[in-house]
Design a protein around this motif. Structure first.
Motif, PDB file in Angstrom:
ATOM      1  N   TYR A  21       0.803  -1.224   0.000  1.00 16.18           N
ATOM      2  CA  TYR A  21       0.000   0.000   0.000  1.00 16.18           C
ATOM      3  C   TYR A  21       0.839   1.278   0.000  1.00 16.18           C
ATOM      4  O   TYR A  21       0.315   2.357  -0.268  1.00 16.18           O
ATOM      5  N   LEU A  22       2.137   1.146   0.304  1.00 19.58           N
ATOM      6  CA  LEU A  22       2.965   2.331   0.495  1.00 19.58           C
ATOM      7  C   LEU A  22       2.952   3.303  -0.685  1.00 19.58           C
ATOM      8  O   LEU A  22       2.773   4.519  -0.476  1.00 19.58           O
ATOM      9  N   PRO A  23       3.105   2.850  -1.934  1.00 18.81           N
ATOM     10  CA  PRO A  23       3.072   3.814  -3.045  1.00 18.81           C
ATOM     11  C   PRO A  23       1.756   4.585  -3.129  1.00 18.81           C
ATOM     12  O   PRO A  23       1.749   5.784  -3.428  1.00 18.81           O
ATOM     13  N   ARG A  24       0.646   3.905  -2.853  1.00 16.60           N
ATOM     14  CA  ARG A  24      -0.668   4.549  -2.935  1.00 16.60           C
ATOM     15  C   ARG A  24      -0.945   5.429  -1.723  1.00 16.60           C
ATOM     16  O   ARG A  24      -1.707   6.402  -1.825  1.00 16.60           O
ATOM     17  N   ILE A  25      -0.332   5.107  -0.600  1.00 16.98           N
ATOM     18  CA  ILE A  25      -0.420   6.014   0.549  1.00 16.98           C
ATOM     19  C   ILE A  25       0.326   7.302   0.235  1.00 16.98           C
ATOM     20  O   ILE A  25      -0.161   8.415   0.474  1.00 16.98           O
TER      21      ILE A  25
END
Length: 294
Positions: free
Chosen positions: A179-183
């Motif tokens: 999820y990090l890139p989308r966060i």
């Protein structure tokens, strides 16, 4: 030496195992190969190691399910983790994160709980499967903060992310690296991380314990290497030394970081104590969530 991964090739665990196999081959001066034995949520490959000759040449490289969780989810198990396996070292870990759809009018975990209490018929959350760490963790948060949310099951974390971005689910608790890139680009909103301390990848995001009244909450994905329980302690110690040396190597640290994983290590005694503590924790969470063995 065989490093048995009880899941299909291509996942995060498989990638980390192959990194470890290469470095441990250098350290031990003999070939360490990864062997994938998927099936039954890791139980098939894990049982194969538990029943293997206790000579140090067949090792299990797996996640919490094999060592701690599956025994509470399956009525019939082909092995008993505490009896049939011994931990050699904890390979690594990665945080879980509670995330919400960016259009949901919440910016904290407490606001999510209040929104769910105010809108019980509209609140749901996604997970990559019944019995996954994310599902059990979210159920523990629900119970602890006193709200309801329908559980929607998807085939994997990627599908949960897509559903979250599309507004098909309002929230989730899942592994941070996915999820990090989308966060970071604002496509989804991080509310809290599951570890006891903040993640260096998201230092501005509080822990669940900080963001709620759940003071002892600690949920994260981890991977360990173990051997058949009857393996002589001096052999387990040799495996431990090679594994800890591999985890300390700069190139291994760099490759782990690229997978969103933190190397751990630890002595054999520390590993055994960690596995026992995690098993007790997951037993409690699963009982509190009302999940029955199937």
């Amino acid at each position: 030496m065989r490093l048995v991964v009880p899941y299909s090739p291509g996942g995060a665990l498989d990638a980390l195992a192959r990194i470890m196999a290469g470095k441990m081959s250098e350290i031990l001066g003999q070939q360490v190969v990864v062997e994938n034995k998927p099936g039954a949520a890791g139980n098939i490959g894990s049982a194969a190691v538990a029943q293997a000759a206790p000579d140090g040449y067949t090792l299990l490289c797996s996640a919490a399910g094999s060592f701690s969780i599956n025994q509470f989810l399956y009525a019939e198990m082909p092995y008993v983790a505490a009896r049939d396996l011994v931990g050699a070292f904890v390979m690594g870990r990665t945080s879980h994160v509670v995330i919400a759809n960016k259009d949901l009018p919440v910016r904290s975990l407490k606001e999510l709980a209040q929104y769910a209490r105010d809108n019980p018929s509209r609140m749901n959350y996604g997970s990559a499967g019944v019995g996954t760490i994310g599902q059990i963790g979210f159920e523990a948060i629900k119970r602890g903060l006193g709200f309801s949310a329908e559980h929607i099951v998807y085939r994997g974390s990627g599908d949960v992310l897509m559903a979250l971005m599309a507004g098909q689910v309002q929230a989730a608790m899942d592994v941070l690296p996915v999820y990090l890139p989308r966060i970071r680009d604002g496509s989804v909103r991080a509310l809290a991380v599951g570890t006891a301390e903040r993640s260096p990848l998201l230092p501005e995001v509080p822990t669940v314990a900080e963001a709620s009244d759940l003071a002892d909450f600690s949920v994260f994905t981890w991977w360990a290497v173990g051997a058949p329980a009857a393996t002589p302690r001096n052999v387990v110690a040799k495996i431990n030394v090679a594994g800890v040396q591999a985890l300390a190597a700069p190139d291994v640290k760099e490759k782990f970081a690229a997978q969103g994983a933190d190397p751990v290590g630890g002595s054999v005694d520390e590993t055994i104590a960690f596995l026992a503590a995690e098993t007790a924790k997951w037993r409690r969470f699963i009982e509190q969530a009302g999940i029955k063995p199937q």
